[in-house]
Write an enzyme that holds these catalytic residues in place. Structure first.
Site, PDB file in Angstrom:
ATOM      1  N   LYS A  52       0.833  -1.191  -0.070  1.00  0.00           N
ATOM      2  CA  LYS A  52       0.011   0.016   0.054  1.00  0.00           C
ATOM      3  C   LYS A  52       0.790   1.170  -0.041  1.00  0.00           C
ATOM      4  CE  LYS A  52      -3.929  -2.240   2.098  1.00  0.00           C
ATOM      5  NZ  LYS A  52      -4.669  -2.852   3.086  1.00  0.00           N
ATOM      6  N   GLN A  96      -5.224  -2.055   9.020  1.00  0.00           N
ATOM      7  CA  GLN A  96      -5.011  -3.105   8.287  1.00  0.00           C
ATOM      8  C   GLN A  96      -5.631  -4.441   9.293  1.00  0.00           C
ATOM      9  OE1 GLN A  96      -3.350  -3.595   5.352  1.00  0.00           O
ATOM     10  NE2 GLN A  96      -4.179  -5.900   5.600  1.00  0.00           N
ATOM     11  N   ASP A 119     -11.358   2.262   3.117  1.00  0.00           N
ATOM     12  CA  ASP A 119     -11.608   0.597   2.878  1.00  0.00           C
ATOM     13  C   ASP A 119     -13.383   0.690   2.863  1.00  0.00           C
ATOM     14  OD1 ASP A 119      -9.613  -0.927   2.814  1.00  0.00           O
ATOM     15  OD2 ASP A 119      -9.292  -0.983   4.925  1.00  0.00           O
TER      16      ASP A 119
END
Ligand code: NAP
Length: 282
Positions: A52, A96, A119
């Site tokens: 990322k 994460q 997200d």
């Protein structure tokens, strides 16, 4: 003859377009910034986080990493999120997953401000997706939509069958396909006569998590098959939820694993970070 949908090439195409838009924002004094939080020492999570960060660099965005020890408490994590929520220079925040078991994952995900929730896990963003006005969109399903767009496939009127009803892939993919006028069926582990349903699919999405689960007798001739799976075969080699070698000849288009849906997910994370920066700077 089937065509392979090349996820790496489509990722590059999308990243290029995103980079151009990042340059435009930068010219106006806005530096899109993604904050990534990682808790603990999970090796797979470390790889995802590094990827990322690399994608941020590739597109000209700024990335900030917060690596916290395994024993971090929910309260400590919430404090960090509050700080990042309040920081105007941070446009996107992601934590994460998985987080260590003692952390209340839902509290954490719901603490991220919806406009910074790149997200798209926050209930407000999930709700927006359902009513069709979401600007931040779940990355893996949106990656598949972008693949279809790139290949000039209009889902209108097509029967899209999705195997899997997870909050991250199956359900949001159904919403995105519905919004694009497909007729959508979602299947899961309790679905009866699965093959009879999947054989009706013009677009078949496999998000099951079982290696080579989709066999040739489950696929209609000429179907478009999108394989989300990231599984290991009997030799420990990365493979998808679709038995690619035996299924491919029945399809008109199919995504491989690796090199299919996977590469698109991070590209869509970059897209969401860019969108978040635009929303926050009007
Ligand atoms: P998940 O949360 O485990 O969901 C799996 C779904 O498959 C569930 O809805 C389950 O049904 C269904 N299922 C399981 N066995 C079945 C069966 N025998 N027949 C029909 N349906 C069945 O998985 P996920 O998070 O959606 O991920 C799916 C796969 O995609 C995994 O391999 C994962 O690693 C991969 N993935 C890849 C990316 C990427 O970026 N490429 C991103 C996310 C996930 P129930 O609901 O009834 O249990």
């Amino acid at each position: 003859m089937y065509k392979i949908i090349d996820g790496k090439a489509i990722r590059e195409y999308n990243l290029e377009k995103i980079s151009e838009q990042v340059e435009e924002l930068k010219a106006n004094g806005i530096l899109p910034t993604l904050a990534v939080i990682i808790v603990g020492n999970d090796p797979a999570s470390r790889i995802y986080v590094n990827n990322k960060k690399a994608a941020c660099e590739r597109t000209g965005m700024r990335s900030l990493e917060y690596a916290l020890p395994e024993e971090t408490t929910t309260e400590e994590l919430l404090e960090l999120i509050d700080k990042l929520n309040a920081d105007k220079s941070v446009n996107g925040i992601l934590c994460q997953l998985p987080v260590p078991k003692h952390i209340n994952k839902n509290l954490v995900l719901e603490r991220i401000l919806p406009e910074k929730d790149v997200d798209c896990f926050h209930p407000e963003n999930v709700g927006r997706l359902c009513i069709g006005n979401g600007e931040l969109v779940p990355c893996t399903p949106m990656g598949m939509v972008k693949m279809l767009e790139y290949e000039d496939i209009d889902p209108t009127g097509k029967h899209c069958v999705i195997i899997g009803r997870s909050d991250i892939v199956g359900k949001p993919m159904a919403m995105l396909m519905l919004a694009r006028n497909a007729t959508v069926t979602i299947c899961h582990s309790k679905t009866q006569n699965l093959a009879e349903i999947t054989k009706q699919a013009d677009i078949l999405v496999a998000a099951v998590g079982i290696a080579k689960f989709v066999k040739e007798d489950m696929v209609k001739d000429g179907a478009i098959v999108l394989d989300v799976g990231m599984d290991r075969d009997e030799n420990g080699k990365l493979c998808g939820d679709v038995d690619f070698e035996n299924v491919k000849d029945k399809t008109s288009m199919i995504t491989p694993v690796p090199g299919g849906v996977g590469p698109m997910t991070i590209a869509m994370l970059m897209r969401n970070t860019l969108t978040a920066a635009k929303i926050q700077n009007k």
